[in-house]
Design an enzyme around this catalytic site. Structure first.
Site, PDB file in Angstrom:
ATOM      1  N   HIS A  93      -2.234  -5.396   1.690  1.00 11.48           N
ATOM      2  CA  HIS A  93      -3.464  -6.180   1.609  1.00 11.48           C
ATOM      3  C   HIS A  93      -3.054  -7.591   1.203  1.00 11.48           C
ATOM      4  CE1 HIS A  93      -7.421  -7.610   0.394  1.00 11.48           C
ATOM      5  NE2 HIS A  93      -6.800  -8.115  -0.649  1.00 11.48           N
TER       6      HIS A  93
ATOM      7  N   LYS B 158       0.821  -1.220   0.000  1.00  6.80           N
ATOM      8  CA  LYS B 158       0.000   0.000   0.000  1.00  6.80           C
ATOM      9  C   LYS B 158       0.859   1.277   0.000  1.00  6.80           C
ATOM     10  CE  LYS B 158      -3.910  -2.250   2.323  1.00  6.80           C
ATOM     11  NZ  LYS B 158      -4.964  -2.101   3.336  1.00  6.80           N
TER      12      LYS B 158
ATOM     13  N   TYR C 146     -12.846  -3.635  -3.046  1.00 10.40           N
ATOM     14  CA  TYR C 146     -13.367  -3.455  -1.687  1.00 10.40           C
ATOM     15  C   TYR C 146     -14.892  -3.382  -1.702  1.00 10.40           C
ATOM     16  CZ  TYR C 146      -8.653  -2.595   0.212  1.00 10.40           C
ATOM     17  OH  TYR C 146      -7.342  -2.720   0.639  1.00 10.40           O
TER      18      TYR C 146
HETATM   19  P1  CMP Z   1      -7.278  -4.621   3.892  1.00  7.98           P
HETATM   20  O1  CMP Z   1      -6.743  -5.917   4.396  1.00  7.98           O
HETATM   21  O2  CMP Z   1      -6.739  -4.108   2.598  1.00  7.98           O
HETATM   22  O3  CMP Z   1      -8.874  -4.747   3.783  1.00  7.98           O
HETATM   23  C1  CMP Z   1      -9.730  -3.640   3.874  1.00  7.98           C
HETATM   24  C2  CMP Z   1      -9.015  -2.402   4.300  1.00  7.98           C
HETATM   25  O4  CMP Z   1      -9.853  -1.392   4.822  1.00  7.98           O
HETATM   26  C3  CMP Z   1      -8.070  -2.734   5.444  1.00  7.98           C
HETATM   27  O5  CMP Z   1      -7.002  -3.502   4.988  1.00  7.98           O
HETATM   28  C4  CMP Z   1      -7.738  -1.349   5.958  1.00  7.98           C
HETATM   29  O6  CMP Z   1      -6.768  -0.691   5.153  1.00  7.98           O
HETATM   30  C5  CMP Z   1      -9.098  -0.657   5.773  1.00  7.98           C
HETATM   31  N1  CMP Z   1      -9.884  -0.633   7.023  1.00  7.98           N
HETATM   32  C6  CMP Z   1     -10.448  -1.675   7.665  1.00  7.98           C
HETATM   33  N2  CMP Z   1     -11.111  -1.267   8.760  1.00  7.98           N
HETATM   34  C7  CMP Z   1     -10.967   0.081   8.803  1.00  7.98           C
HETATM   35  C8  CMP Z   1     -11.438   1.103   9.677  1.00  7.98           C
HETATM   36  N3  CMP Z   1     -12.199   0.811  10.738  1.00  7.98           N
HETATM   37  N4  CMP Z   1     -11.105   2.377   9.415  1.00  7.98           N
HETATM   38  C9  CMP Z   1     -10.360   2.678   8.345  1.00  7.98           C
HETATM   39  N5  CMP Z   1      -9.896   1.758   7.458  1.00  7.98           N
HETATM   40  C10 CMP Z   1     -10.197   0.490   7.686  1.00  7.98           C
END
Ligand code: CMP
Length: 156
Positions: free
Chosen positions: A117, A11, A51
């Site tokens: 991710h 990221k 997402y």
């Molecule tokens: P990732 O594993 O890429 O999957 C979804 C992403 O959303 C996560 O990593 C974070 O970068 C983001 N994310 C998940 N929960 C939150 C939250 N409560 N607030 C902000 N970003 C979030």
């Protein structure tokens, strides 16, 4: 051998914090094979697809802004039980809850800027690899460490 493929997105926070080599190195050191890798600029359409389970969440707009704030590096990795092995190396979503030794545990203090991710299941991994890589961008090649990364029965 239960060889699996999985998708990693390194990221914008990792690139800004000069952690790219560190992260690629951790996957290499584990024995995972890099079968695809490139730098791309994410845009709204692919983020809404990737997402899609988060589009209604209150943090979605800020997640999109963050993910578009610089290029990212996408990697496709393969290996024995690679999906679960990679998730262990990466750690749980929130960096402040992740175990020391994991990428997020060692390098992140955030629930959003959490460095990478990683695909979370076999269903999503194949879809995610196909979302970010054309078939000609994925490479099938022999690595000389194969006989030492795996035992004889695992090599099949
Ligand atoms: P990732 O594993 O890429 O999957 C979804 C992403 O959303 C996560 O990593 C974070 O970068 C983001 N994310 C998940 N929960 C939150 C939250 N409560 N607030 C902000 N970003 C979030």
């Amino acid at each position: 051998m239960n060889e699996e493929r999985t998708l990693i997105i390194i990221k914008p926070d990792a690139l800004q914090r000069n952690l790219l080599g560190e992260i690629v190195g951790r996957f290499e050191q584990k024995g995972l094979k890099i079968i695809g890798m490139k730098m791309i600029q994410l845009e709204d359409a692919i983020l809404a697809e990737h997402y899609s389970h988060h589009v209604d969440k209150p943090f979605f707009a800020s997640l999109k802004n963050f993910m578009k704030s610089s290029p990212v590096v996408v990697m496709a990795l393969s290996g024995l039980n690679a999906i679960s092995a990679v998730r262990l190396i990466v750690g749980p979503t929130k960096g402040y809850e992740a175990d020391a030794g994991s990428i997020r545990g060692d390098l992140s203090l955030s629930g959003q800027t959490n460095i990478v991710h990683a695909s979370d299941s076999s269903g999503s991994a194949e879809k995610e690899v196909a979302r970010f890589f054309k078939s000609e961008e994925l490479f099938d090649y022999k690595k000389i460490d194969f006989e030492f990364v795996y035992g004889e029965e695992e090599r099949g």
